[in-house]
Write an enzyme that holds these catalytic residues in place. Structure first.
Site, PDB file in Angstrom:
ATOM      1  N   GLU A  94      -2.014  -0.840  -9.149  1.00  0.00           N
ATOM      2  CA  GLU A  94      -2.302  -1.771  -8.084  1.00  0.00           C
ATOM      3  C   GLU A  94      -3.097  -1.084  -6.983  1.00  0.00           C
ATOM      4  O   GLU A  94      -2.758   0.008  -6.537  1.00  0.00           O
ATOM      5  CB  GLU A  94      -0.984  -2.314  -7.526  1.00  0.00           C
ATOM      6  CG  GLU A  94      -1.161  -3.319  -6.446  1.00  0.00           C
ATOM      7  CD  GLU A  94      -0.543  -2.870  -5.138  1.00  0.00           C
ATOM      8  OE1 GLU A  94       0.444  -2.123  -5.162  1.00  0.00           O
ATOM      9  OE2 GLU A  94      -1.098  -3.263  -4.091  1.00  0.00           O
TER      10      GLU A  94
ATOM     11  N   ASP B 263       3.429   1.005  -6.458  1.00  0.00           N
ATOM     12  CA  ASP B 263       4.103   1.700  -5.371  1.00  0.00           C
ATOM     13  C   ASP B 263       5.587   1.382  -5.410  1.00  0.00           C
ATOM     14  O   ASP B 263       5.986   0.298  -5.822  1.00  0.00           O
ATOM     15  CB  ASP B 263       3.554   1.226  -4.016  1.00  0.00           C
ATOM     16  CG  ASP B 263       2.225   1.885  -3.711  1.00  0.00           C
ATOM     17  OD1 ASP B 263       1.942   2.946  -4.314  1.00  0.00           O
ATOM     18  OD2 ASP B 263       1.469   1.342  -2.890  1.00  0.00           O
TER      19      ASP B 263
ATOM     20  N   ASP C 237       7.324   0.539  -3.112  1.00  0.00           N
ATOM     21  CA  ASP C 237       7.698  -0.276  -1.947  1.00  0.00           C
ATOM     22  C   ASP C 237       7.756  -1.752  -2.324  1.00  0.00           C
ATOM     23  O   ASP C 237       7.577  -2.119  -3.482  1.00  0.00           O
ATOM     24  CB  ASP C 237       6.701  -0.043  -0.793  1.00  0.00           C
ATOM     25  CG  ASP C 237       5.296  -0.442  -1.190  1.00  0.00           C
ATOM     26  OD1 ASP C 237       5.132  -1.102  -2.252  1.00  0.00           O
ATOM     27  OD2 ASP C 237       4.355  -0.105  -0.459  1.00  0.00           O
TER      28      ASP C 237
ATOM     29  N   ASP D 252       5.790  -4.346  -1.720  1.00  0.00           N
ATOM     30  CA  ASP D 252       4.574  -4.935  -2.290  1.00  0.00           C
ATOM     31  C   ASP D 252       4.410  -4.546  -3.749  1.00  0.00           C
ATOM     32  O   ASP D 252       4.057  -5.364  -4.596  1.00  0.00           O
ATOM     33  CB  ASP D 252       3.333  -4.457  -1.516  1.00  0.00           C
ATOM     34  CG  ASP D 252       3.091  -5.330  -0.294  1.00  0.00           C
ATOM     35  OD1 ASP D 252       3.872  -6.286  -0.084  1.00  0.00           O
ATOM     36  OD2 ASP D 252       2.116  -5.048   0.441  1.00  0.00           O
TER      37      ASP D 252
END
Ligand code: TSJ
Length: 641
Positions: free
Chosen positions: A427, A500, A502, A504
């Site tokens: 991503e 990631d 996280d 997102d």
């Protein structure tokens, strides 16, 4: 010397030694499926007692060690009376006599003992501890075994009020390399049993997680179907489902069938024989399809509802159809690699001849429902014509190995052929750049995702294919999708999602996994989909930078460095901010290099539960969804590549 067989030799042959010598012949292997086969065998025996009308309740306890199981029913209790000649109790004979040839040694096999089982004696032979208890005639009887051998005779251990059978077993670790039962797998199976045997009370006590669940469904298949329909959150075409439970006269065959047409574009039929899932279908499913086709066509013809300009195919009849077919019969024969296809030829005609008139009667007596279903079928036929062009275009693109047709942003690997190759879905631009520079370009391909990935949960296939990110992914994989899926054309050995750590990143990984789960489920069931595990912490000590995958690694790095003091810097810990901040070399070392990385294999055990959970979670909290999917991912630490 010519062999001379004596009665003693024959006893040996019928004993349990062959089971311990070649366990795979009886339970299919000594890995996790074989291990759980022991549980299904014991449970099936208790369920049989209920099916025969003698028990109303069964209970399974997974003990806290996760390596032993107790199953109980409230049936008649296994007989314990002594055989006049052998002087052995019936209980001992049941648990120490091998009933039939091995289940997996022939292409097809007949049942013996239980409905499909290899017999409880096989479980006994493969257990380092096995305790059978029978309550009958006001007494409690018990016999203990080790590795199939009695450690003593049947003993009276007390009195009892009710009746029933209890079996505790602990699989032998010298046979099974890993004795660890999977509570989720057992729980799912027990839930399905409670639907297939309506009214049966099924209790699952899981001492590993300190939970207890009781399943009881007086409307059996209808409730099961309701769950499937609401799990798909598909709009229904009619209100009350079709439901049928019927005995085929004189044949001892019982057929349960429930059907509900929805606006979903897929068909979802689950079938079972004697409570065993038949994922590859077979003769009973063929009979159902034939009966359904005739009933609906008859209705259309009789009422002159035939559409102009399109021909209705058998697939149109079943588009959006959610159904469950459950057959109970005497001697099922299973076939195929995983023994999950019914092969009894007589079943096709039996199921067809029972389903057709009942369904036709239902259609004729529920005219508005029937007309709504026919309208749905005609819509399917028209939509099929309309979407064929769109779908063909995509599969033409992906079918060809012509590299010119691959998406422009794919950085493909240089080596051709799927063996050992990997596609990383990354991503973001900067992360894509790092991955591209850090990779082993001979065998690792990178596909960066820049645009928005569509939430596919409620989208139609045509809409999905209009999404650039997803259609690029399908093209890069090369295996097509839906009806055109062909695993042999998959261009990579592994598909690795690199996002990631996280929220997102989780969100994107979740959307991708949902897409794969819905439209390319074979990739998951064939173990092709993985999640990369980028580090969570960065530890800076003076000029050195270390990366840690988790807290334990982080603390180990700090401990190794020793206490800060004169001439020793204080470690600075940063929680990982994103793949983009990592140098290509570091990304390679921590996340991409097969020798040092850690991958999670995505593995979904059963679709009913997963369907329900994914649907409940979609549209709500993305991180909860991600947690669910990754909690279900298996660790794949030691991939030998
Ligand atoms: F798998 C197993 F065999 F270990 C096992 C069997 C495990 C469990 C939990 C239950 C059973 C089982 C067997 N439950 N109920 C029975 N029933 C008989 O074996 C039985 C009882 C009575 C009579 C009779 O003719 O009186 C006959 C049978 C076969």
């Amino acid at each position: 010397m010519a062999p001379s067989y004596t009665a003693k030799d024959i006893t040996v042959l019928e004993g349990l030694e062959p089971v311990r010598k070649r366990p795979g012949m009886y339970i299919g292997g000594v890995g996790s499926p074989g291990l759980h086969h022991l549980v299904w065998e014991i449970v099936d025996n208790a369920v049989d007692e209920a099916m025969n009308g003698y028990a109303s309740s069964i209970a399974l306890t997974l003990h806290a060690d996760g390596a032993s199981v107790t199953v109980t029913d409230d049936g008649r209790g296994v007989p314990v009376d002594r055989h006049a000649k052998t002087k052995k109790s019936a209980m001992e004979v049941i648990f120490t006599t091998l009933h039939a040839g091995g289940k997996f040694e022939q292409e097809t096999y007949k049942t013996a003992g239980g409905l499909h089982g290899v017999g409880a004696s096989v479980v006994n032979a493969l257990s380092k501890e096995f305790v059978a208890t029978s309550k009958r005639d006001g007494q409690q009887w018990q016999q203990r075994f080790k590795r199939g051998k009695p450690t003593g005779p049947v003993k009276k251990i007390g009195t009892s009020r009710g009746t029933g059978t209890t079996v505790l077993f602990r699989p032998d670790p010298t046979i099974f390399p890993k004795v660890e039962f999977d509570p989720a797998l057992i729980g799912e199976r027990l839930e399905i049993i409670s639907y297939l045997h309506q009214g049966l009370k099924v209790t699952f006590k899981d001492e590993t997680q300190k939970t207890k669940i009781v399943h009881q469904h007086n409307d059996g298949l209808v409730e099961y179907l309701r769950g499937l329909v609401s799990a798909r959150s598909a709009k229904v075409v009619h209100e009350a489902p079709f439901a049928m439970l019927k005995d085929a006269n004189g044949s001892g065959i019982r057929i349960g069938l429930v059907l509900h047409w929805t606006e979903s574009t897929e068909e979802n039929l689950r079938s079972y024989v004697n409570g065993i899932p038949t994922g590859s279908g077979g003769t009973h499913e063929n009979g159902f399809r034939a009966g359904l086709g005739k009933a609906v066509r008859n209705f259309i013809d009789t009422h002159q509802l035939s559409p102009k300009g399109v021909t209705i195919t058998t697939e149109d009849l079943r588009e959006g159809l959610i159904g469950i077919l459950s057959v109970f019969m005497g001697s099922p024969q299973f076939q195929g690699q995983t023994k999950d296809r019914l092969n009894n030829p007589e079943l096709t005609a039996v199921v067809d001849s029972i389903v057709r008139p009942v369904l036709e009667h239902w259609l004729n007596h529920n005219r508005s429902v029937a007309e709504a279903i026919v309208a749905r079928i005609i819509l399917a036929a028209r939509a099929r014509e309309a979407s064929r062009a769109a779908q063909e275009q995509v599969s033409r693109k992906s079918a060809t190995s012509n590299r010119l047709n691959l998406p422009g942003k794919l950085s493909d690997c240089t080596r051709q052929g799927a063996t050992d190759s990997e596609l990383f879905i990354v991503e973001g631009d900067s992360a894509g750049g790092s991955a591209k520079q850090g990779r082993d370009r001979t065998r690792q391909a990178i596909l960066p995702l820049r645009g928005k990935v569509l939430n596919v949960e409620s989208a139609t296939l045509t809409k999905v294919l209009e999404n650039k990110e997803l259609s690029d992914l399908v093209t890069a994989l090369g295996c097509g999708l839906g009806k055109n899926f062909d695993l042999s054309r998959l261009r990579y050995e592994r598909l690795i999602l690199l996002a990631d750590a996280d929220s997102d990143g989780n969100h994107i990984a979740t959307l991708l996994l949902t897409f794969i789960y819905r439209h390319l489920p074979q990739l998951i069931s064939n173990g092709k989909v993985f999640l990369a595990q980028p580090p969570l912490y960065r530890v800076d000590i003076g000029k050195e930078t270390h990366w840690a995958l988790d807290m334990a690694q982080r603390d180990a790095i700090i401990a190794k460095h020793g206490k800060p003091g004169p001439g020793k810097a204080t470690p600075e810990i940063t929680r990982f901010k994103g793949l983009g901040e990592m140098m290509p070399k570091v990304l390679w070392e921590t996340t991409m290099n097969p020798k040092t990385r850690r991958l999670l294999k995505v593995n979904i055990t059963d679709h009913i539960i997963t369907d329900r959970v994914i649907n409940n979670l979609m549209g709500k909290d993305a991180s909860a969804r991600y947690r669910f999917i990754t909690e279900r991912a298996d660790e794949a630490d030691h991939l030998d590549v």
